[in-house]
Write a protein that holds these residues in place. Structure first.
Motif, PDB file in Angstrom:
ATOM      1  N   ASP A 194      -0.187  -3.937  -8.938  1.00 38.35           N
ATOM      2  CA  ASP A 194       0.354  -3.490  -7.768  1.00 38.35           C
ATOM      3  C   ASP A 194       1.950  -3.609  -8.097  1.00 38.35           C
ATOM      4  O   ASP A 194       2.234  -4.507  -8.724  1.00 38.35           O
ATOM      5  N   GLN A 217       0.737   3.343  -4.605  1.00 36.78           N
ATOM      6  CA  GLN A 217      -0.332   2.759  -3.707  1.00 36.78           C
ATOM      7  C   GLN A 217      -0.086   3.613  -2.499  1.00 36.78           C
ATOM      8  O   GLN A 217       0.702   4.564  -2.379  1.00 36.78           O
ATOM      9  N   GLU A 221      -2.458  -0.382  -0.925  1.00 35.14           N
ATOM     10  CA  GLU A 221      -3.291  -0.784  -2.154  1.00 35.14           C
ATOM     11  C   GLU A 221      -3.379   0.206  -3.085  1.00 35.14           C
ATOM     12  O   GLU A 221      -2.960   1.463  -2.702  1.00 35.14           O
ATOM     13  N   MET A 222      -3.909   0.043  -4.243  1.00 34.15           N
ATOM     14  CA  MET A 222      -3.802   1.205  -5.370  1.00 34.15           C
ATOM     15  C   MET A 222      -4.573   2.405  -5.001  1.00 34.15           C
ATOM     16  O   MET A 222      -5.698   2.237  -4.418  1.00 34.15           O
ATOM     17  N   SER A 223      -3.945   3.420  -5.220  1.00 30.24           N
ATOM     18  CA  SER A 223      -4.743   4.826  -4.833  1.00 30.24           C
ATOM     19  C   SER A 223      -5.611   5.078  -6.008  1.00 30.24           C
ATOM     20  O   SER A 223      -5.172   4.820  -7.283  1.00 30.24           O
TER      21      SER A 223
END
Length: 460
Positions: A194, A217, A221-223
């Protein structure tokens, strides 16, 4: 002089004292000076107050008042039934605030609240009374099968799935991260993270020559696109994620986000290090990523924040193919747990005492978070009542570095986003507030009010 001159009597402290008035204050000064000079070393047991009063030919109340002054300064500690001792941290306490300024209110370090530990003390006393007690002070071999089964049971209750032989115990979460990186990475390898990430991971990666790559993100949150971009353009080998109460932003990853990470790891051949540092704080947790991709995930469950800091215990559940390598790394780097604490931890787990400690942590966190939400009304405070820390979003134009410095000037220690940032990409400016770190609720409230006043005074 008293009838008994004590010339040959074995006393640990016979102060050379000129009896300036008021007597109790001058005796306290003499005691402080002897501690500062090293004439009285930490751990030294002082004479009984009545005995010392007789030696000095003064009232015992004078000695009591002098001891109380030094105790309030943190120079002495009393043990019921044993006496009064020079505190082991006396020299540190002497060095605090030498210019008379008040110590900072601690909201920076992620320290859990102090809670009652009667059950832990009872377990420890029982252990030390056993015939095999001397073995607890030897080097740990971590071979007790029942301990590993206790660890595996806890991991399963935390939502992880695995085999008995794939569990490795390490000396705390930070050491578990280092061991996992050593098992999975080589110098120069790249790890997706992140944009704001646990500072301890940054330190470990720097030490081991692992490069961290911030992943784009969506909604905190991580995409999927961000991970694929990092694979294609930065050749990342794996991901480090904290799905539950992410440090520092306190974000809880959605179930869809967890499934996306697991699927991309399978598709792209990535490994995952899932840090469950605060997983046990969640009363109704979402699935672990490890349960969705067990053959690709190292799951770390550390207990210092959710049980007791002194335990310094973390369990790593890894794919079976890595179990031998990971165990060798932990043993060769001396990252394994002490025999005494490993035994105590396992007993707390199987006896149910650990559940009571976790419940107390949840109750305390809920109370502390309610205080934070009430005082900081009107400002964006990310996280929930289950969090050990909250993320305070700063007003437009105020950076985390500026806010951190101003907070310190006002007597509050906090960490701004610069401590957690990876890469030069733009990020959300904020402060991590460790709401469980202050000594009590009143100190927390005082620190938060100072922060609120700082934000109220801010003018872009």
């Amino acid at each position: 002089m008293p009838v008994n001159s004590f010339e040959t009597y074995p006393m640990s402290w016979k102060p050379a004292w000129n009896k300036e008035r008021p007597l109790y204050q001058s005796l306290a000064r003499r005691l402080e000076e002897d501690i500062r000079s090293g004439a009285l070393l930490p751990g030294t047991k002082l004479p009984p107050q009545r005995e010392l009063a007789d030696f000095l030919d003064i009232n015992v109340s004078t000695v009591s008042q002098a001891f109380r002054i030094c105790s309030d300064k943190g120079l002495l500690t009393s043990v019921t039934g044993s006496g009064t001792f020079v505190a082991y941290d006396a020299m540190t306490n002497l060095s605090l605030a030498p210019d008379g300024t008040e110590p900072l209110i601690e909201l920076a370090s992620m320290m859990p609240e102090t809670i009652a530990v009667d059950g832990v003390v009872a377990s420890l006393q029982s252990m030390l009374a056993e015939e095999k007690a001397p073995s607890f002070f030897q080097y740990g071999c971590s071979s007790a099968a029942w301990r590993r089964l206790a660890a595996l049971d806890l991991l399963r209750r935390a939502g992880a799935v695995g085999e008995h032989g794939a569990v490795t115990a390490a000396n705390g979460g930070q050491n578990a991260i280092v061991a996992s990186l050593l098992a999975l990475c080589r110098p120069g390898d790249r790890l997706g993270v992140d944009p704001l990430v646990y500072s301890g991971l940054k330190q470990a990666a720097r030490l081991l020559g692992v490069r961290l790559v911030p992943v784009t993100q969506e909604q905190g949150e991580m995409s999927a696109d961000g991970v694929r971009y990092a694979v294609q353009n930065h050749q990342i080998k794996g991901l480090y994620v904290v799905p539950d109460f992410q440090n520092p932003t306190a974000h809880v990853m959605s179930e869809q986000g967890r499934r996306t990470i697991a699927q991309i790891a399978e598709d792209e051949g990535l490994f995952i290090i899932e840090d469950g540092v605060a997983r046990l704080m969640a009363a109704d947790p979402l699935p672990t990523i490890q349960s969705l991709a067990p053959e690709r995930t190292f799951f770390i469950l550390s207990l210092s924040k959710v049980l007791l800091p002194t335990l310094r215990m973390a369990y790593i559940l890894c794919p079976p193919a890595y179990a031998g390598t990971l165990q060798d790394i932990v043993q060769s780097l001396h990252l394994s747990q002490s025999e005494l604490l490993a035994e105590l931890t396992a007993r707390l787990l199987v006896s149910g005492a650990a559940e009571a400690l976790i419940a107390a942590r949840r109750e305390g966190a809920a109370r502390r978070n309610a205080i934070a939400e009430e005082i900081l009304q009107g400002y964006t405070l990310l996280g929930s009542s289950e969090c050990l820390s909250r993320w305070l979003v700063l007003p437009e134009g105020l950076t985390g570095t500026q806010a951190e410095a101003e907070a310190r000037r006002r007597g509050v220690a906090v960490y701004g986003d610069a401590h957690f940032a990876v890469g030069p990409a733009s990020r959300q400016h904020g402060l991590r507030l460790a709401v469980t770190a202050p000594d009590d609720d009143d100190e927390l409230a005082a620190g938060l009010r100072r922060l609120k006043a700082m934000l109220d005074d801010w003018r872009p």
